[in-house]
Design a protein around this motif. Structure first.
Motif, PDB file in Angstrom:
ATOM      1  N   GLY A   1       0.739  -1.367  -0.460  1.00 32.57           N
ATOM      2  CA  GLY A   1      -0.086  -0.161  -0.024  1.00 32.57           C
ATOM      3  C   GLY A   1       1.162   1.057   0.088  1.00 32.57           C
ATOM      4  N   VAL A   2       1.886   1.131  -0.087  1.00 33.61           N
ATOM      5  CA  VAL A   2       2.769   2.396  -0.623  1.00 33.61           C
ATOM      6  C   VAL A   2       2.592   3.081  -1.574  1.00 33.61           C
ATOM      7  CG1 VAL A   2       5.097   3.122  -0.972  1.00 33.61           C
ATOM      8  CG2 VAL A   2       4.674   1.297   1.381  1.00 33.61           C
ATOM      9  N   VAL A   3       3.192   4.896  -1.301  1.00 22.56           N
ATOM     10  CA  VAL A   3       2.460   5.489  -2.745  1.00 22.56           C
ATOM     11  C   VAL A   3       4.229   5.916  -3.325  1.00 22.56           C
ATOM     12  CG1 VAL A   3       1.984   7.755  -3.879  1.00 22.56           C
ATOM     13  CG2 VAL A   3       0.527   6.201  -2.590  1.00 22.56           C
ATOM     14  N   ILE A   4       4.349   5.887  -4.955  1.00 22.70           N
ATOM     15  CA  ILE A   4       5.657   5.635  -4.991  1.00 22.70           C
ATOM     16  C   ILE A   4       5.584   7.797  -5.379  1.00 22.70           C
ATOM     17  CG2 ILE A   4       7.573   5.484  -6.308  1.00 22.70           C
ATOM     18  CD1 ILE A   4       6.614   2.613  -6.784  1.00 22.70           C
ATOM     19  N   ILE A   5       6.695   8.425  -4.857  1.00 25.14           N
ATOM     20  CA  ILE A   5       6.501   9.361  -5.054  1.00 25.14           C
ATOM     21  C   ILE A   5       8.406   9.490  -6.062  1.00 25.14           C
ATOM     22  CG2 ILE A   5       7.235  11.907  -4.676  1.00 25.14           C
ATOM     23  CD1 ILE A   5       5.858  11.363  -2.402  1.00 25.14           C
ATOM     24  N   GLU A   6       8.273  10.037  -7.202  1.00 20.49           N
ATOM     25  CA  GLU A   6       9.211   9.912  -8.643  1.00 20.49           C
ATOM     26  C   GLU A   6       9.985  10.729  -8.819  1.00 20.49           C
ATOM     27  OE1 GLU A   6      10.137   7.188 -12.304  1.00 20.49           O
ATOM     28  OE2 GLU A   6       8.074   8.082 -12.492  1.00 20.49           O
ATOM     29  N   ASP A   7      10.768  11.412  -7.933  1.00 26.33           N
ATOM     30  CA  ASP A   7      11.483  12.933  -8.564  1.00 26.33           C
ATOM     31  C   ASP A   7      12.037  12.434 -10.050  1.00 26.33           C
ATOM     32  OD1 ASP A   7      12.313  15.356  -8.322  1.00 26.33           O
ATOM     33  OD2 ASP A   7      13.707  14.933  -7.421  1.00 26.33           O
ATOM     34  N   ASP A   8      11.895  13.545 -10.951  1.00 24.45           N
ATOM     35  CA  ASP A   8      12.270  12.944 -12.308  1.00 24.45           C
ATOM     36  C   ASP A   8      12.642  14.082 -13.116  1.00 24.45           C
ATOM     37  OD1 ASP A   8      13.172  10.513 -14.595  1.00 24.45           O
ATOM     38  OD2 ASP A   8      11.367  10.758 -14.668  1.00 24.45           O
ATOM     39  N   PRO A   9      13.072  14.987 -13.100  1.00 29.25           N
ATOM     40  CA  PRO A   9      13.645  16.240 -13.507  1.00 29.25           C
ATOM     41  C   PRO A   9      13.965  16.417 -14.884  1.00 29.25           C
ATOM     42  CG  PRO A   9      14.804  16.764 -11.768  1.00 29.25           C
ATOM     43  CD  PRO A   9      13.792  15.182 -11.377  1.00 29.25           C
TER      44      PRO A   9
ATOM     45  N   PRO B   1      -7.116  12.240  -8.054  1.00 28.66           N
ATOM     46  CA  PRO B   1      -8.357  12.769  -6.732  1.00 28.66           C
ATOM     47  C   PRO B   1      -6.774  12.775  -6.235  1.00 28.66           C
ATOM     48  CG  PRO B   1      -8.945   9.846  -7.726  1.00 28.66           C
ATOM     49  CD  PRO B   1      -8.096  10.576  -8.814  1.00 28.66           C
ATOM     50  N   LEU B   2      -6.236  12.305  -6.534  1.00 29.70           N
ATOM     51  CA  LEU B   2      -4.546  13.018  -5.350  1.00 29.70           C
ATOM     52  C   LEU B   2      -4.607  14.056  -5.807  1.00 29.70           C
ATOM     53  CD1 LEU B   2      -2.704  12.800  -3.408  1.00 29.70           C
ATOM     54  CD2 LEU B   2      -0.617  11.176  -5.215  1.00 29.70           C
ATOM     55  N   ILE B   3      -4.533  15.107  -7.317  1.00 29.12           N
ATOM     56  CA  ILE B   3      -4.273  16.013  -7.828  1.00 29.12           C
ATOM     57  C   ILE B   3      -5.555  17.292  -7.389  1.00 29.12           C
ATOM     58  CG2 ILE B   3      -4.445  17.257  -9.815  1.00 29.12           C
ATOM     59  CD1 ILE B   3      -1.675  15.929  -9.836  1.00 29.12           C
ATOM     60  N   VAL B   4      -6.458  16.719  -6.793  1.00 29.07           N
ATOM     61  CA  VAL B   4      -7.874  17.216  -6.017  1.00 29.07           C
ATOM     62  C   VAL B   4      -7.203  17.760  -5.255  1.00 29.07           C
ATOM     63  CG1 VAL B   4     -10.004  17.369  -5.596  1.00 29.07           C
ATOM     64  CG2 VAL B   4      -9.132  16.327  -7.972  1.00 29.07           C
ATOM     65  N   LYS B   5      -6.914  17.063  -4.259  1.00 28.47           N
ATOM     66  CA  LYS B   5      -6.052  17.063  -2.883  1.00 28.47           C
ATOM     67  C   LYS B   5      -4.559  18.228  -2.996  1.00 28.47           C
ATOM     68  CE  LYS B   5      -8.725  14.234  -0.059  1.00 28.47           C
ATOM     69  NZ  LYS B   5      -9.273  14.030   0.464  1.00 28.47           N
ATOM     70  N   LEU B   6      -4.629  17.467  -3.628  1.00 26.97           N
ATOM     71  CA  LEU B   6      -3.042  18.980  -3.823  1.00 26.97           C
ATOM     72  C   LEU B   6      -3.469  20.406  -3.852  1.00 26.97           C
ATOM     73  CD1 LEU B   6      -0.124  16.793  -6.131  1.00 26.97           C
ATOM     74  CD2 LEU B   6      -0.143  17.130  -3.352  1.00 26.97           C
ATOM     75  N   ALA B   7      -4.465  20.324  -5.081  1.00 30.56           N
ATOM     76  CA  ALA B   7      -5.265  21.590  -6.042  1.00 30.56           C
ATOM     77  C   ALA B   7      -5.496  22.179  -4.560  1.00 30.56           C
ATOM     78  CB  ALA B   7      -5.330  21.682  -6.263  1.00 30.56           C
ATOM     79  N   GLN B   8      -6.394  21.632  -3.531  1.00 27.01           N
ATOM     80  CA  GLN B   8      -7.182  22.118  -2.659  1.00 27.01           C
ATOM     81  C   GLN B   8      -6.220  22.611  -0.765  1.00 27.01           C
ATOM     82  OE1 GLN B   8      -9.687  19.043  -1.380  1.00 27.01           O
ATOM     83  NE2 GLN B   8     -11.277  19.297  -2.773  1.00 27.01           N
ATOM     84  N   GLY B   9      -4.872  22.317  -1.083  1.00 24.18           N
ATOM     85  CA  GLY B   9      -4.288  22.935  -0.251  1.00 24.18           C
ATOM     86  C   GLY B   9      -2.919  23.301  -0.648  1.00 24.18           C
ATOM     87  N   ALA B  10      -3.278  23.526  -2.193  1.00 26.69           N
ATOM     88  CA  ALA B  10      -2.069  24.830  -2.541  1.00 26.69           C
ATOM     89  C   ALA B  10      -2.054  25.665  -2.890  1.00 26.69           C
ATOM     90  CB  ALA B  10      -1.421  23.889  -3.763  1.00 26.69           C
ATOM     91  N   GLY B  11      -2.908  26.573  -3.002  1.00 29.84           N
ATOM     92  CA  GLY B  11      -3.951  27.968  -3.897  1.00 29.84           C
ATOM     93  C   GLY B  11      -3.263  27.660  -5.179  1.00 29.84           C
ATOM     94  N   PRO B  12      -3.145  28.638  -5.833  1.00 36.58           N
ATOM     95  CA  PRO B  12      -3.376  28.433  -7.505  1.00 36.58           C
ATOM     96  C   PRO B  12      -1.980  28.928  -8.197  1.00 36.58           C
ATOM     97  CG  PRO B  12      -3.936  30.747  -6.408  1.00 36.58           C
ATOM     98  CD  PRO B  12      -4.335  30.000  -4.731  1.00 36.58           C
ATOM     99  N   SER B  13      -1.269  29.582  -7.612  1.00 39.31           N
ATOM    100  CA  SER B  13       0.346  29.159  -7.795  1.00 39.31           C
ATOM    101  C   SER B  13       1.647  28.801  -7.301  1.00 39.31           C
ATOM    102  CB  SER B  13       0.709  30.624  -7.997  1.00 39.31           C
ATOM    103  OG  SER B  13       1.426  31.123  -6.875  1.00 39.31           O
ATOM    104  N   LEU B  14       1.438  28.505  -5.930  1.00 35.64           N
ATOM    105  CA  LEU B  14       3.017  27.714  -5.055  1.00 35.64           C
ATOM    106  C   LEU B  14       4.069  28.835  -5.199  1.00 35.64           C
ATOM    107  CD1 LEU B  14       2.515  23.973  -6.015  1.00 35.64           C
ATOM    108  CD2 LEU B  14       2.273  25.409  -3.752  1.00 35.64           C
ATOM    109  N   GLY B  15       3.846  30.285  -5.705  1.00 37.75           N
ATOM    110  CA  GLY B  15       4.685  30.669  -5.371  1.00 37.75           C
ATOM    111  C   GLY B  15       6.085  30.892  -7.099  1.00 37.75           C
ATOM    112  N   VAL B  16       4.845  30.200  -7.826  1.00 32.02           N
ATOM    113  CA  VAL B  16       5.604  30.496  -9.415  1.00 32.02           C
ATOM    114  C   VAL B  16       5.083  32.009  -9.808  1.00 32.02           C
ATOM    115  CG1 VAL B  16       5.521  30.050 -11.684  1.00 32.02           C
ATOM    116  CG2 VAL B  16       5.616  28.255  -9.496  1.00 32.02           C
TER     117      VAL B  16
END
Length: 136
Positions: free
Chosen positions: A25-33, A99-114
């Protein structure tokens, strides 16, 4: 896709790690710049798993990623425009299940400082390139 060696995990290794994460049940966060910096051409992993079509990798000759083997929405991939378009474009983006994007957007606000000019430039650039533009 490791910097500076450009080494990539094999498709078999990605699938094994993915299966272990799924089993626990682990979510993988892939940092891929650096993903979009692959030179393309012949896929060095093609011989390992001939005929495997990995969505999002076949057109640009990109190596496989956790996102390309995700079958149940457990991978969140973090990317940035600053590595492959221009260093001044300090704006990242996330590819993840809706569903995860929706959750992130609810807590992040419109721009995240960009900065606004960067946002305007990127919107216009992506609009002009269109969906196929990223693959050129």
């Amino acid at each position: 896709f490791h910097n500076p060696t450009t080494a990539s995990a094999s498709l078999a290794a990605l699938r094994a790690v993915y299966a272990a994460c799924a089993a626990h049940g682990v979510v993988i966060i892939e940092d891929d710049p650096y993903r979009m910096l692959a030179f393309g051409g012949e896929d060095p992993l093609a011989a390992e798993d001939a005929g495997a079509a990995l969505p999002g990798t076949e057109r640009a000759g990109l190596p496989p990623s956790f996102l390309s083997v995700d079958t149940d929405g457990r991978v969140v991939r973090c990317d940035t425009f600053s590595k492959w378009v221009s260093p001044g474009l300090r704006c990242g983006f996330v590819t993840a299940p809706r569903p995860l994007i929706v959750k992130l957007a609810q807590g992040a606000g419109p721009s995240l400082g960009v900065s606004s000019p960067v946002q305007v430039f990127l919107v216009e650039m992506l609009r002009r390139w269109g969906p196929a533009g990223l693959h050129r």
